[in-house]
Write a protein that holds these residues in place. Structure first.
Motif, PDB file in Angstrom:
ATOM      1  N   GLU A  10       7.932  10.887   7.686  1.00  0.00           N
ATOM      2  CA  GLU A  10       8.485  12.176   7.621  1.00  0.00           C
ATOM      3  C   GLU A  10       9.161  12.590   6.202  1.00  0.00           C
ATOM      4  O   GLU A  10       8.980  13.635   5.746  1.00  0.00           O
ATOM      5  N   ASP A  11      10.050  11.536   5.742  1.00  0.00           N
ATOM      6  CA  ASP A  11      10.621  11.706   4.617  1.00  0.00           C
ATOM      7  C   ASP A  11       9.667  11.751   3.527  1.00  0.00           C
ATOM      8  O   ASP A  11       9.847  12.561   2.593  1.00  0.00           O
ATOM      9  N   TYR A  12       8.601  10.999   3.547  1.00  0.00           N
ATOM     10  CA  TYR A  12       7.628  10.944   2.567  1.00  0.00           C
ATOM     11  C   TYR A  12       6.680  12.206   2.473  1.00  0.00           C
ATOM     12  O   TYR A  12       6.768  12.818   1.341  1.00  0.00           O
ATOM     13  N   LEU A  13       6.365  12.794   3.651  1.00  0.00           N
ATOM     14  CA  LEU A  13       5.945  13.972   3.687  1.00  0.00           C
ATOM     15  C   LEU A  13       6.639  15.285   2.984  1.00  0.00           C
ATOM     16  O   LEU A  13       6.050  16.080   2.293  1.00  0.00           O
ATOM     17  N   LYS A  14       7.897  15.285   3.585  1.00  0.00           N
ATOM     18  CA  LYS A  14       8.846  16.157   2.979  1.00  0.00           C
ATOM     19  C   LYS A  14       8.820  16.115   1.210  1.00  0.00           C
ATOM     20  O   LYS A  14       8.589  17.143   0.755  1.00  0.00           O
ATOM     21  N   ARG A  15       8.954  15.011   0.763  1.00  0.00           N
ATOM     22  CA  ARG A  15       8.977  14.911  -0.814  1.00  0.00           C
ATOM     23  C   ARG A  15       7.476  15.198  -1.278  1.00  0.00           C
ATOM     24  O   ARG A  15       7.259  16.099  -2.181  1.00  0.00           O
ATOM     25  N   LEU A  16       6.411  14.806  -0.689  1.00  0.00           N
ATOM     26  CA  LEU A  16       4.985  15.262  -1.200  1.00  0.00           C
ATOM     27  C   LEU A  16       4.885  16.887  -1.072  1.00  0.00           C
ATOM     28  O   LEU A  16       4.259  17.171  -1.943  1.00  0.00           O
ATOM     29  N   TYR A  50       0.835  -1.283  -0.123  1.00  0.00           N
ATOM     30  CA  TYR A  50      -0.145  -0.129  -0.043  1.00  0.00           C
ATOM     31  C   TYR A  50       0.949   1.288   0.137  1.00  0.00           C
ATOM     32  O   TYR A  50       0.652   2.177  -0.751  1.00  0.00           O
ATOM     33  N   TYR A  51       1.927   1.268   0.936  1.00  0.00           N
ATOM     34  CA  TYR A  51       2.595   2.528   0.899  1.00  0.00           C
ATOM     35  C   TYR A  51       3.427   2.639  -0.542  1.00  0.00           C
ATOM     36  O   TYR A  51       3.310   3.925  -0.702  1.00  0.00           O
ATOM     37  N   LYS A  52       3.794   1.813  -0.957  1.00  0.00           N
ATOM     38  CA  LYS A  52       4.568   1.832  -2.372  1.00  0.00           C
ATOM     39  C   LYS A  52       3.433   2.261  -3.373  1.00  0.00           C
ATOM     40  O   LYS A  52       3.630   3.111  -4.422  1.00  0.00           O
ATOM     41  N   ILE A  87      10.960   0.787   3.743  1.00  0.00           N
ATOM     42  CA  ILE A  87      10.064   1.667   3.522  1.00  0.00           C
ATOM     43  C   ILE A  87      10.571   3.072   4.126  1.00  0.00           C
ATOM     44  O   ILE A  87      10.639   2.668   5.223  1.00  0.00           O
ATOM     45  N   GLU A  88      10.644   4.047   3.359  1.00  0.00           N
ATOM     46  CA  GLU A  88      11.057   5.326   3.801  1.00  0.00           C
ATOM     47  C   GLU A  88      10.118   5.943   5.146  1.00  0.00           C
ATOM     48  O   GLU A  88       8.802   5.426   5.194  1.00  0.00           O
ATOM     49  N   SER A  89      10.551   6.701   6.020  1.00  0.00           N
ATOM     50  CA  SER A  89       9.600   7.043   6.963  1.00  0.00           C
ATOM     51  C   SER A  89       8.460   7.971   6.547  1.00  0.00           C
ATOM     52  O   SER A  89       8.754   8.749   5.616  1.00  0.00           O
TER      53      SER A  89
END
Length: 522
Positions: free
Chosen positions: A371-377, A354-356, A367-369
Motif C-alpha cells: 500500500e505504501d509503495y503504491l501510494k508513492r508510485l 526484487y522489491y528493491k 521492506i515497505e508495504s
C-alpha cells in the motif's frame, strides 16, 4: 285693527321670506366654500402624489447612476491593475533577458578564458614534448655510445660473456614459463567471470519489459545524472564549502509553491536566481532542484499542477534541469520510463532484492508495504502526468504532450497488465487525459479502446487481491468520460484586487482546491 293686523301679517311674511332667503344664501355660500375646500384638498393631494413620484424617480435615477459610476470605477481599476501586472511581467522579462545576457557574456568570457588556458597548456605541452624529444635523442645517443663500448668489451671477454649469457638464457626460460602459467590461470578466471556476467545480464534481460527507445532515453538521462553527481562531488572538494544552505532555500521555495499565477512566477524567478548565484555552482543547485521536486511528491498537500508550471518555466531557461529531474523520477519510479521488471528466481537472490529493484523502500530493516509503495508510485506518476500536460503561453515545455503520447504508447506496447502498471496508468490518465484528448482526439479514443479491450481484460483475468478497485476506477474514468472535464487545479488562478472590491461584478470566480481522495482504491 283689522287693517293693522293685515299689515303686520304681511310684514311677518316678508320677514320670514327674507330670513329664508338669507339662510338659503348662507347655505349656498357654505356649500360653495365646502366644494372649493374639497377641490383645494384634492389638488394638494395630487400635488403631493406627483412630488412623491418625482422623488422616487430621482432616487432610482441616482441609484442607477451610482451603480454605473461604481462599474466604471471598477473597470478602470481593473484595467489599471492589468496594466501594472503587464508592466511588471515586462520588467521581469527584461530582467530575465538581462540575466541571460549577463550569463551568456560570463559564459563567453569563461569559454574564452578556458580557450586561452587550453592554448597555453597546448603550447606548454608542445615545449615540454620538444624538450622531452631532445632529451630522448641525447639519451639514445648516450645509449648508442654505451652499446658500442659494451660490444668492444664483449669481444675482449668472450669466454666470460658466453658463460654469463648461458646463465641468463636459463633464467629467462624459467621466467617465461612462469609468465605463461600465470597467463593461463588469469585467462581461465576471466573466462569464468565473463560467463557469469553474461548469464547475469541474460537473466536480467529476460525479466525486463520496456521499449528499447525508452531504455536509451533513460540511460542517457542517468548518464548525465552520474556525470553531474561526480562533478558536484569534485566541486565540493575543490571549494571545500558547504552548499546545504542553497539546497535548503530551494526546498523551502518548492514547499511554498501553490496554484496561483503570482506564486508560480515568483518561485520560478527565485529558483532561477539561485541557479545564477555565483556563490553556488549551477550544477549543484540544479541537482538540488531536481531532487527536492521529486522528494516533495510524497507530501499529501503537494500541488503537482502548480509544480509542473514551475518546472516548465525553470527548465525552459536551464534545459539540463529537465534531464536531471527526469533522471530522479526514473530512479524513484521505474514506470515513468516506462519499464517493468518481472520476478525470476534466476535473476534475483530473494523477493526482497526484487522489491528493491522495482522501487520498494527499506525502513528499519523491513521492506515497505504494498500500500505504501503504491501510494508513492501514484504520487510520482501524478507529477509526471501533470508535467507532460503543462502548457505555458510563450514557453516551450521540453517534455510535453508529444513525450506523454510516446510514454503511453510504449507503456501499452511493452508493459504487462498488473496491479503496479494499473495504478501507474490510472494516475497518468487522471492528470494528462484531458490535455491528450484535446490534442489527439480520435487517436486518444482508440488508445482508450485498446486499454478497455486488452489491458483491462488481462487485469480481469488475473486473480490478485486489490485489483478489483483499480479496475473499477479505470472503467469509470472511461465510461464517465472524465477526460472531457478539466482536472481540478489544472488552471492556475489569478488574484485581481477589483474582484475583492466589487464582488457583484464577478470578475474573478472564487476557487478553493480540495485534493481528491487519491488512494481510495488501495
Amino acid at each position: 285693527m283689522g287693517e293693522v293686523g293685515s299689515v303686520e301679517g304681511v310684514l311677518c311674511e316678508l320677514t320670514d321670506e327674507h330670513e329664508l332667503d338669507v339662510k338659503e344664501e348662507i347655505r349656498n355660500r357654505i356649500s360653495a366654500l365646502e366644494s372649493d375646500l374639497m377641490g383645494q384638498s384634492e389638488k394638494s393631494s395630487s400635488a403631493l402624489t406627483r412630488v412623491e413620484r418625482y422623488r422616487e424617480a430621482r432616487w432610482e435615477m441616482d441609484r442607477k447612476l451610482d451603480t454605473h459610476y461604481q462599474r466604471k470605477i471598477a473597470e478602470a481599476l481593473d484595467n489599471h491593475l492589468t496594466a501594472v501586472q503587464r508592466d511588471h511581467e515586462l520588467r521581469s522579462q527584461i530582467e530575465e533577458r538581462k540575466i541571460r545576457s549577463d550569463a551568456a557574456y560570463e559564459e563567453a568570457k569563461r569559454k574564452e578564458k578556458a580557450l586561452q588556458e587550453e592554448k597555453v597548456r597546448q603550447e606548454k605541452a608542445k615545449v615540454e614534448s620538444e624538450a622531452r624529444l631532445r632529451a630522448e635523442e641525447a639519451k639514445s645517443a648516450a645509449l648508442e655510445a654505451e652499446r658500442r663500448e659494451a660490444k668492444e668489451a664483449a669481444e675482449r671477454e668472450a669466454t666470460e660473456t658466453s658463460t654469463r649469457a648461458a646463465s641468463g638464457v636459463a633464467q629467462e626460460e624459467a621466467a617465461r614459463s612462469q609468465i605463461d602459467a600465470n597467463s593461463r590461470t588469469s585467462n581461465e578466471s576471466k573466462g569464468f567471470a565473463s560467463d557469469a556476467a553474461k548469464k547475469s545480464q541474460s537473466a536480467i534481460g529476460n525479466v525486463l519489459r520496456a521499449a528499447e527507445s525508452a531504455l536509451n532515453l533513460e540511460q542517457g538521462r542517468l548518464q548525465k545524472f552520474k556525470e553531474i553527481d561526480e562533478r558536484n562531488q569534485a566541486l565540493r572538494l575543490t571549494y571545500n564549502k558547504d552548499f546545504s544552505s542553497f539546497e535548503r532555500h530551494i526546498a523551502r521555495l518548492i514547499r511554498q509553491i501553490s496554484g496561483t499565477k503570482e506564486i508560480v512566477s515568483e518561485k520560478s524567478h527565485d529558483i532561477f536566481k539561485i541557479f545564477n548565484d555565483p556563490l553556488c555552482p549551477q550544477s549543484i543547485s540544479i541537482a538540488a532542484f531536481a531532487k527536492k521536486v521529486v522528494s516533495r511528491c510524497e507530501s499529501p498537500e503537494y500541488d503537482v499542477f502548480a509544480c509542473g508550471h514551475v518546472i516548465v518555466l525553470v527548465t525552459s531557461q536551464v534545459p539540463l534541469a529537465m534531464d536531471l529531474l527526469l533522471a530522479e523520477l526514473h530512479r524513484a519510479c521505474i514506470y515513468t520510463v516506462p519499464k517493468h521488471i518481472i520476478y525470476s528466481k534466476s535473476a534475483f537472490k530473494s523477493k526482497e532484492a526484487y522489491y528493491k529493484a522495482i522501487g520498494y523502500k527499506e525502513r528499519d530493516g523491513k521492506i515497505e508495504s504494498v500500500e505504501d509503495y503504491l501510494k508513492r508510485l501514484d504520487s510520482y506518476m501524478r507529477l509526471y502526468g501533470a508535467l507532460i500536460q503543462t502548457e505555458v503561453e510563450g514557453v516551450q515545455n521540453l517534455h510535453g504532450l508529444k513525450e506523454g503520447w510516446a510514454w503511453i504508447a510504449r507503456f501499452l506496447n511493452t508493459l504487462p497488465a498488473n496491479r503496479y502498471t494499473a495504478v501507474a496508468l490510472y494516475a497518468f490518465l487522471q492528470m494528462a487525459g484531458f490535455a491528450l484528448f484535446r490534442k489527439y482526439k480520435s487517436q486518444f479514443m482508440k488508445m482508450l479502446s485498446i486499454i478497455s479491450n486488452n489491458f483491462l481484460e488481462v487485469l480481469k483475468a488475473r486473480e490478485e487481491s486489490g485489483l478489483r478497485a483499480i479496475i473499477v476506477e479505470i472503467q469509470s474514468y472511461m465510461e464517465d468520460k472524465r477526460f472531457l472535464k478539466e482536472p481540478e487545479g489544472r488552471a492556475l488562478r489569478g488574484s485581481l484586487l477589483s474582484s475583492v472590491l466589487v464582488p457583484e461584478q464577478n470578475y474573478q470566480q472564487s476557487y478553493h482546491h480540495q485534493p481528491p481522495n487519491r488512494y481510495s482504491y488501495y
